[in-house]
Design a protein around this motif. Structure first.
Motif, PDB file in Angstrom:
ATOM      1  N   SER A 123      -5.114 -14.542   4.869  1.00  0.00           N
ATOM      2  CA  SER A 123      -3.684 -14.397   4.607  1.00  0.00           C
ATOM      3  C   SER A 123      -3.420 -13.537   3.377  1.00  0.00           C
ATOM      4  O   SER A 123      -2.565 -12.641   3.391  1.00  0.00           O
ATOM      5  N   LEU A 124      -4.170 -13.799   2.306  1.00  0.00           N
ATOM      6  CA  LEU A 124      -3.960 -13.054   1.061  1.00  0.00           C
ATOM      7  C   LEU A 124      -4.404 -11.601   1.188  1.00  0.00           C
ATOM      8  O   LEU A 124      -3.789 -10.704   0.595  1.00  0.00           O
ATOM      9  N   LEU A 125      -5.467 -11.351   1.964  1.00  0.00           N
ATOM     10  CA  LEU A 125      -5.899  -9.964   2.188  1.00  0.00           C
ATOM     11  C   LEU A 125      -4.817  -9.193   2.939  1.00  0.00           C
ATOM     12  O   LEU A 125      -4.509  -8.043   2.596  1.00  0.00           O
ATOM     13  N   ALA A 126      -4.222  -9.829   3.951  1.00  0.00           N
ATOM     14  CA  ALA A 126      -3.147  -9.176   4.703  1.00  0.00           C
ATOM     15  C   ALA A 126      -1.944  -8.900   3.806  1.00  0.00           C
ATOM     16  O   ALA A 126      -1.333  -7.830   3.869  1.00  0.00           O
ATOM     17  N   GLU A 127      -1.626  -9.864   2.955  1.00  0.00           N
ATOM     18  CA  GLU A 127      -0.512  -9.695   2.016  1.00  0.00           C
ATOM     19  C   GLU A 127      -0.789  -8.534   1.067  1.00  0.00           C
ATOM     20  O   GLU A 127       0.089  -7.698   0.820  1.00  0.00           O
ATOM     21  N   ARG A 128      -1.998  -8.472   0.544  1.00  0.00           N
ATOM     22  CA  ARG A 128      -2.352  -7.387  -0.377  1.00  0.00           C
ATOM     23  C   ARG A 128      -2.309  -6.033   0.318  1.00  0.00           C
ATOM     24  O   ARG A 128      -1.832  -5.049  -0.240  1.00  0.00           O
ATOM     25  N   SER A 129      -2.809  -5.973   1.535  1.00  0.00           N
ATOM     26  CA  SER A 129      -2.897  -4.706   2.269  1.00  0.00           C
ATOM     27  C   SER A 129      -1.525  -4.144   2.631  1.00  0.00           C
ATOM     28  O   SER A 129      -1.382  -2.933   2.831  1.00  0.00           O
ATOM     29  N   ASN A 130      -0.529  -5.015   2.717  1.00  0.00           N
ATOM     30  CA  ASN A 130       0.810  -4.581   3.115  1.00  0.00           C
ATOM     31  C   ASN A 130       1.675  -4.150   1.943  1.00  0.00           C
ATOM     32  O   ASN A 130       2.863  -3.852   2.122  1.00  0.00           O
ATOM     33  N   ARG A 131       1.104  -4.135   0.744  1.00  0.00           N
ATOM     34  CA  ARG A 131       1.892  -3.797  -0.442  1.00  0.00           C
ATOM     35  C   ARG A 131       1.754  -2.331  -0.823  1.00  0.00           C
ATOM     36  O   ARG A 131       0.760  -1.669  -0.497  1.00  0.00           O
TER      37      ARG A 131
END
Length: 229
Positions: A123-131
Motif C-alpha cells: 500500500s505504501l509503495l503504491a502511495e509513494r509511486s503515485n506522488r
C-alpha cells in the motif's frame, strides 16, 4: 475524598497524551489533534491540556510549528533527546547512518515480515509511486518516509524502531533538501527493495537498500575532517 490537585491532573493528562504517542495512534511525523479536540478527548480544560502538551514538548516528544500545529517527533523522552542531537547533523552523516540502519532493517524485515507487513508495504509503495516528486511535494516526502519506516516496523525489533523514530524528523529534512535539487524518485529501486522484503530474500533486500542509499551518499562530497557540531 481529597479533590484532585491541578498538578496531578496535568500529570494524568500528560500521561494520557504520552500513551497515545507510544501506542502509535499518533505516529511520529504527524500532527496531534488541536487544542479543542484534546480538551474533548481528555475531558479537561484548555489550560490543563496546554500544560500537558508543553510538558511533552520539553520532553522532546512533541514540537510546536508556527502556523501549522504540534507534531510528534519521538515516541519517548530518550527518542526526543536523540532527535534534538540529530537535528544539527550534516546531511551526508545522516545518509551514512541510514545506510547502516536501513540495510540491516531490510534484511531483518525480509526474514520476519508477516501478512500485515506485506499489505502495508504494498500500500505504501503504491502511495509513494503515485506522488509528484518534481516540486519536493511534502506529501510525496511523507509517503517515502512512511515506506522506509514500515520496513523497520517489519523487522519486528522494538529497539530498532525506537531509534529510527528519533531520526525521522531529520530524515524528512534531508529528503526535502535533496528533492529540491533533484526529482529522481528512485521508483525502480524502491520497488525492488519492497519486492525483496515480500519475497523473503534477505540478501537481496539488504543489497537493494545499500545500493540505493549509497547512490544518494555519492551525491555529497566526502570529508576527510571530522564535522563540527
Amino acid at each position: 475524598m481529597q479533590p484532585v490537585r491541578r498538578t496531578s491532573l496535568i500529570a494524568q493528562v500528560t500521561e494520557q497524551l504520552r500513551a497515545e504517542i507510544r501506542s502509535g495512534r499518533w505516529p511520529v511525523g504527524r500532527r496531534i489533534p488541536t487544542e479543542p479536540e484534546l480538551t474533548e478527548l481528555t475531558g479537561t480544560g484548555r489550560n490543563t491540556v496546554r500544560e500537558a502538551v508543553q510538558a511533552l514538548v520539553h520532553a522532546g516528544m512533541l514540537e510546536r510549528r508556527q502556523g501549522s500545529g504540534t507534531y510528534v517527533i519521538a515516541t519517548s523522552e530518550v527518542g526526543g533527546t536523540l532527535a534534538k542531537y540529530f537535528a544539527d547533523a550534516h546531511e551526508r552523516d545522516i545518509l551514512e547512518l541510514r545506510q547502516a540502519l536501513d540495510t540491516t532493517a531490510a534484511g531483518l524485515a525480509a526474514r520476519r515480515r508477516d501478512d500485515a507487513d506485506i499489505a502495508s508495504l504494498r500500500s505504501l509503495l503504491a502511495e509513494r509511486s503515485n506522488r509528484n516528486w518534481s516540486e519536493a511535494d511534502p506529501v510525496a516526502i511523507a509517503a517515502d518516509v512512511e515506506l522506509h519506516r514500515a520496513i523497520v516496523v517489519a523487522s519486528h525489533n522494538a529497539v530498532y524502531l525506537e531509534f529510527y523514530d528519533s531520526l525521522l524528523p531529520v530524515i524528512e529534512q534531508v529528503i526535502h533538501a535533496r528533492t529540491a535539487k533533484s526529482d529522481d524518485a528512485y521508483d525502480t529501486e524502491h520497488a525492488e527493495l519492497v519486492q525483496a522484503v515480500i519475497d523473503g530474500d534477505s540478501e537481496r533486500a539488504m543489497r537493494a537498500t545499500s545500493c540505493f542509499l549509497g547512490s544518494l551518499i555519492a551525491e555529497y562530497p566526502d570529508r576527510a575532517e571530522s564535522p563540527d557540531r
